[in-house]
Enzyme design. Structure first.
Site, PDB file in Angstrom:
ATOM      1  N   THR A  24      95.012  68.863 157.535  1.00 46.90           N
ATOM      2  CA  THR A  24      95.382  68.869 158.947  1.00 46.90           C
ATOM      3  C   THR A  24      94.190  68.538 159.832  1.00 46.90           C
ATOM      4  O   THR A  24      94.350  67.969 160.915  1.00 46.90           O
ATOM      5  CB  THR A  24      95.972  70.252 159.314  1.00 46.90           C
ATOM      6  OG1 THR A  24      97.162  70.424 158.550  1.00 46.90           O
ATOM      7  CG2 THR A  24      96.295  70.381 160.783  1.00 46.90           C
ATOM      8  N   SER A  70      96.622  68.899 151.321  1.00 47.30           N
ATOM      9  CA  SER A  70      96.013  69.589 150.174  1.00 47.30           C
ATOM     10  C   SER A  70      97.053  70.144 149.206  1.00 47.30           C
ATOM     11  O   SER A  70      96.724  70.476 148.065  1.00 47.30           O
ATOM     12  CB  SER A  70      95.049  70.688 150.628  1.00 47.30           C
ATOM     13  OG  SER A  70      95.738  71.800 151.136  1.00 47.30           O
ATOM     14  N   THR A 103      94.079  73.249 154.498  1.00 44.98           N
ATOM     15  CA  THR A 103      93.936  74.694 154.317  1.00 44.98           C
ATOM     16  C   THR A 103      94.905  75.274 153.287  1.00 44.98           C
ATOM     17  O   THR A 103      94.715  76.394 152.832  1.00 44.98           O
ATOM     18  CB  THR A 103      94.141  75.431 155.657  1.00 44.98           C
ATOM     19  OG1 THR A 103      95.426  75.070 156.180  1.00 44.98           O
ATOM     20  CG2 THR A 103      93.069  75.064 156.661  1.00 44.98           C
ATOM     21  N   ASP A 104      95.941  74.519 152.934  1.00 41.46           N
ATOM     22  CA  ASP A 104      96.952  75.080 152.020  1.00 41.46           C
ATOM     23  C   ASP A 104      96.379  75.439 150.651  1.00 41.46           C
ATOM     24  O   ASP A 104      96.770  76.438 150.049  1.00 41.46           O
ATOM     25  CB  ASP A 104      98.125  74.103 151.852  1.00 41.46           C
ATOM     26  CG  ASP A 104      99.013  74.049 153.088  1.00 41.46           C
ATOM     27  OD1 ASP A 104      98.876  74.932 153.967  1.00 41.46           O
ATOM     28  OD2 ASP A 104      99.833  73.124 153.191  1.00 41.46           O
TER      29      ASP A 104
END
Ligand SMILES: NC(=O)C[C@H](N)C(=O)O
Length: 335
Positions: A24, A70, A103-104
Site C-alpha cells: 500500500t 504482500s 503490511t499484510d
C-alpha cells in the site's frame, strides 16, 4: 586548512539502499478519498521523490525487487527478498537498508530477515496503511522515519526492525493487529523505541538470538520446506489438515484455541497424520501469550509465544536443519 574549517567539513551522509517490494505504501487509487487502490503501483523512485527531505538525511539508492501486494508474496519470493537484502548488506557502499513492503505479510518477511541475515547493519522494513495517493497518506513519514532509523548507528545489531507510525518494532514479534488503522502493527511486548525528530530512541533490545547469532543463513537456503497453517474454530473438522497434508505439507501449524488446544475428537486424525510423517505444531490464535511446556507431547510440538505465521516460518527453517523432535522443539524456545 585551519582546525576550525576542518571541523566544519560536513560528514558524508549515510548510504541507504531502498529496496521496493510493493504494498500500500506504493499504492495508487483513482482519487484521494477512494478506498480502493492498486497496491505496488508506484516504483521505488516515486516513493523517494515524494519525500525530498530524505536528501538531508542520507544518500538513498533505489532497488526494485517486486511490485506486489504482500498477500501475493510466495515463500520462494520471500527467500529471494532475504537473499537480496543479504547481498546489499555485503556491499561496502551500503550502510543500512530500508525495505518498503505491504503490511499484510510484513511480519513474515521481518521474522525471516531477523532469523537469516548475517549482518549487523541496520535493516528496516516499513509500509503504509493508506495508499500513496490517499488524503493523509502515512507512507511518506513512515519512509522518512525508516531512513532515519536505518541511517543510525544505534539501529545496528538489533536484527530486522520495523518502523511504522513513529514506533520501532522488533522483527521477532511485530504483527499486524488492525486491518485498517495506521497503528496496525503491534507487539505484545511494545515497541523497542520511538522515532523522534533527531532519530531513533531505543528503550529496550531484542534478547533472543537473531542475524549473526542465529543458526540460519538466507544464502545457504535453496527453498523453504512446505509448512502450512490451519485455522481452528468451534466444531472444526480435520478436513483442512488432511487437505494440506495431501498437498505436500511437511508440517502443519494448528492455530489453536487458547494454548493451542486441539479438540479431543481430532486427536485420532492427528495421530494418523503424524504416523504418515507430517509434523504437527500447536500455536495459539489468541495473538499473544506463551504456550505451557505441559502442552508438548510426542504428537505435538509447541510454539512458545510465536504466532501461527511465525511458527510456520520457524518450523520451515528448522526442517532445513534437523528432523529431530527435541531439536525442533528447542527452536521455539530459542528464537
Ligand atoms: N497496507 C498494506 O500494505 C496492505 C496491502 N494489501 C499489502 O500488504 O500489500
Amino acid at each position: 586548512m585551519t582546525a576550525a574549517s576542518a571541523h566544519a567539513r560536513p560528514r558524508r551522509l549515510p548510504r541507504i539502499a531502498l529496496l521496493a517490494t510493493g504494498g500500500t505504501i506504493a499504492g495508487a487509487g483513482p482519487d484521494s478519498t477512494a478506498a480502493a487502490y492498486v497496491a505496488g503501483a508506484l516504483r521505488g523512485q516515486a516513493l523517494l521523490q515524494a519525500v525530498p527531505q530524505l536528501a538531508q538525511l542520507a544518500q538513498v539508492q533505489v532497488h526494485e525487487l517486486f511490485a506486489l501486494d504482500s498477500a501475493d508474496i510466495s515463500d520462494a519470493q520471500r527467500l529471494q527478498l532475504a537473499q537480496r537484502v543479504a547481498a546489499l548488506a555485503r556491499q561496502g557502499d551500503v550502510d543500512g537498508i530500508v525495505i518498503t513492503h505491504g503490511t499484510d505479510t510484513l511480519e513474515e518477511s521481518a521474522y525471516l530477515l531477523h532469523l537469516t541475515l548475517k549482518t549487523a547493519k541496520p535493516v528496516v522494513l516499513t509500509g503504509a496503511m493508506r495508499a500513496a495517493t490517499a488524503l493523509g497518506a502515512d507512507g511518506p513519514l513512515n519512509l522518512y522515519q525508516a531512513v532515519q532509523v536505518a541511517a543510525s548507528a544505534r539501529a545496528a545489531g538489533q536484527g530486522a526492525l520495523v518502523v511504522m507510525n513513529g514506533a520501532i518494532w522488533s522483527g521477532r514479534d511485530v504483527a499486524k493487529r488492525d486491518a485498517a488503522q495506521v497503528q496496525a502493527l503491534q507487539s505484545p511486548y511494545g515497541p523497542l523505541g520511538l522515532v523522534a525528530d533527531d532519530g531513533p530512541r531505543f528503550y529496550r533490545a531484542p534478547c533472543r538470538p537473531h542475524t549473526l547469532a542465529s543458526e540460519f543463513d538466507a544464502d545457504a537456503l535453496h527453498a523453504l520446506p512446505a509448512v502450512a497453517v490451519a485455522a481452528s474454530y468451534g466444531g472444526m473438522s480435520a478436513a483442512a489438515w488432511q487437505a494440506l497434508a495431501a498437498e505436500g505439507a511437511r508440517a502443519i501449524v494448528h492455530a489453536g484455541f487458547g494454548i493451542g488446544t486441539v479438540p479431543q475428537a481430532l486427536q485420532a486424525q492427528a495421530r494418523r497424520l503424524r504416523a504418515q510423517g507430517v509434523w504437527l505444531v500447536r500455536a495459539s490464535r489468541a495473538g499473544s501469550g506463551a504456550l505451557p511446556a505441559s502442552a508438548r507431547s510426542p504428537l505435538w510440538l509447541c510454539a512458545d509465544d510465536q504466532t501461527p505465521a511465525q511458527a510456520r516460518l520457524l518450523m520451515a527453517l528448522g526442517l532445513t536443519r534437523t528432523q529431530d523432535a527435541a531439536a525442533l522443539q528447542a527452536l521455539f524456545e530459542r528464537y
